[in-house]
Write an enzyme that holds these catalytic residues in place. Structure first.
Site, mmCIF file in Angstrom:
data_model
loop_
_atom_site.group_PDB
_atom_site.id
_atom_site.type_symbol
_atom_site.label_atom_id
_atom_site.label_comp_id
_atom_site.label_asym_id
_atom_site.label_seq_id
_atom_site.Cartn_x
_atom_site.Cartn_y
_atom_site.Cartn_z
ATOM 1 N N GLU A 69 7.881 62.319 -48.895
ATOM 2 C CA GLU A 69 9.129 63.073 -48.810
ATOM 3 C C GLU A 69 9.554 63.319 -47.349
ATOM 4 O O GLU A 69 8.866 62.907 -46.408
ATOM 5 C CB GLU A 69 8.979 64.390 -49.578
ATOM 6 C CG GLU A 69 9.579 64.318 -50.982
ATOM 7 C CD GLU A 69 11.081 64.008 -50.937
ATOM 8 O OE1 GLU A 69 11.714 64.225 -49.883
ATOM 9 O OE2 GLU A 69 11.614 63.537 -51.942
ATOM 10 N N HIS A 70 10.622 64.068 -47.222
ATOM 11 C CA HIS A 70 11.243 64.266 -45.902
ATOM 12 C C HIS A 70 10.281 64.924 -44.897
ATOM 13 O O HIS A 70 9.500 65.812 -45.246
ATOM 14 C CB HIS A 70 12.501 65.123 -46.034
ATOM 15 C CG HIS A 70 12.199 66.516 -46.500
ATOM 16 N ND1 HIS A 70 11.919 67.544 -45.644
ATOM 17 C CD2 HIS A 70 12.078 67.017 -47.750
ATOM 18 C CE1 HIS A 70 11.672 68.633 -46.338
ATOM 19 N NE2 HIS A 70 11.749 68.352 -47.617
ATOM 20 N N ASP A 71 10.310 64.446 -43.691
ATOM 21 C CA ASP A 71 9.588 65.023 -42.552
ATOM 22 C C ASP A 71 8.068 65.000 -42.684
ATOM 23 O O ASP A 71 7.371 65.749 -41.988
ATOM 24 C CB ASP A 71 10.069 66.470 -42.288
ATOM 25 C CG ASP A 71 11.568 66.510 -42.049
ATOM 26 O OD1 ASP A 71 12.009 65.851 -41.092
ATOM 27 O OD2 ASP A 71 12.300 67.138 -42.847
ATOM 28 N N VAL A 72 7.574 64.183 -43.564
ATOM 29 C CA VAL A 72 6.113 64.028 -43.701
ATOM 30 C C VAL A 72 5.609 63.132 -42.574
ATOM 31 O O VAL A 72 6.288 62.187 -42.163
ATOM 32 C CB VAL A 72 5.778 63.406 -45.078
ATOM 33 C CG1 VAL A 72 4.326 62.928 -45.132
ATOM 34 C CG2 VAL A 72 6.066 64.399 -46.198
ATOM 35 N N ARG B 155 7.289 67.848 -45.288
ATOM 36 C CA ARG B 155 6.660 68.306 -44.044
ATOM 37 C C ARG B 155 5.140 68.278 -44.060
ATOM 38 O O ARG B 155 4.505 68.757 -43.123
ATOM 39 C CB ARG B 155 7.136 69.720 -43.660
ATOM 40 C CG ARG B 155 8.627 69.865 -43.424
ATOM 41 C CD ARG B 155 9.000 71.316 -43.172
ATOM 42 N NE ARG B 155 8.565 72.178 -44.260
ATOM 43 C CZ ARG B 155 9.276 72.398 -45.368
ATOM 44 N NH1 ARG B 155 10.450 71.837 -45.512
ATOM 45 N NH2 ARG B 155 8.802 73.164 -46.318
#
Ligand SMILES: CC(C)(COP(=O)(O)OP(=O)(O)OC[C@H]1O[C@@H](n2cnc3c(N)ncnc32)[C@H](O)[C@@H]1OP(=O)(O)O)[C@@H](O)C(=O)NCCC(=O)NCCS
Length: 222
Positions: A138-141, A158
């Site tokens: 997912e986003h910003d991982v 994250r």
């Protein structure tokens, strides 16, 4: 590009990589590399073992240009990547056409995205990391160098997956959670808090496995 496949298990990741990416016009497959002398007679999809890690420089001198990582183990990935780069060989990004990558995500050399994998906005996939079939990043991982995300795992926003750590099939890592380097998250686990380096966690919620000391995929030949 003339390439070799690092790994020689016919029932492992070598076959997956050769089937999914070996047919692409940009690659001419030359042979396999395997560090274990006892595997020197193996072949996968008609390709034979032509050397070990010690032969990478000689292979580069003979016209080999790049390496496709053909093993699914996390441990040992960083050393192998370093040896490949030391030999001056390229590590192409392997991205299956059915995977989805956000325009703001970054993919480093040698990273692999298998069919149906998804990588969200701002996510970073470091060198040699593997995002296996249907896994979601997912986003910003941050997926760090040589980490392996097994099929169907979900890394929520994250979170951080440390170098050479392995996330088991179908596991979920909750937002902002950090999985330490060389840790292993068991298949199906739900990780609610950070995982110390070099530990194995299993279950829902994930807890440190009582009997430590092994990794399910601790062999680079997987
Ligand atoms: C967690 C894991 C790393 C443990 O491997 P291991 O150390 O070899 O463990 P063992 O198989 O010896 O099992 C030890 C105990 O943990 C249990 N266990 C193993 N995996 C488990 C899991 N994912 N969740 C819950 N319990 C698990 C076993 O039942 C066993 O319990 P018991 O002692 O009560 O019988 C491994 O089972 C796993 O889940 N690996 C992920 C592999 C994967 O996703 N591969 C995808 C490749 S494409």
């Amino acid at each position: 590009m003339r390439v070799i496949v690092y790994g020689s298990r016919a029932d492992g990741h070598a076959t997956v990589v050769i089937e999914l990416f070996g047919q692409q016009a940009e690659y001419e497959l030359i042979g396999l590399v395997d560090d274990h002398p006892e595997n020197s007679r193996r072949s996968v999809c008609g390709l034979k073992v032509i050397g070990t890690r010690n032969d990478l420089c000689a292979l580069a001198d003979s016209g080999v240009e790049g390496v496709l990582l053909g093993f699914g183990a996390a441990r040992g990935r960083a050393d192998i990547i370093a040896a490949i780069e030391h030999a001056g060989l390229a590590l192409p990004v392997l991205r299956h056409p059915s995977s989805h990558v956000s325009a703001s995500a970054s993919l480093s050399p040698g990273s692999q995205l298998l069919p149906g994998a998804a990588v969200g906005p701002g996510a970073c996939i470091a060198r040699g990391a593997l995002v296996n079939t249907g896994a979601i990043v997912e986003h910003d991982v941050k997926v760090e160098q040589g980490a392996v995300i097994n099929p169907g795992a979900v890394l929520t926003g994250r979170c951080v997956v440390g170098p050479e750590s392995e996330i088991g099939a179908g596991a979920v890592v909750l937002p902002d959670v950090e999985v330490g380097s060389r840790a292993v998250v068991g298949a199906g686990a739900v990780v609610t808090r950070s995982v110390p380096p070099n530990t194995i966690v299993v279950g829902v919620p994930a807890r440190v496995q009582p009997a430590q000391g092994r990794s399910a995929t601790g062999q680079a030949e997987d």
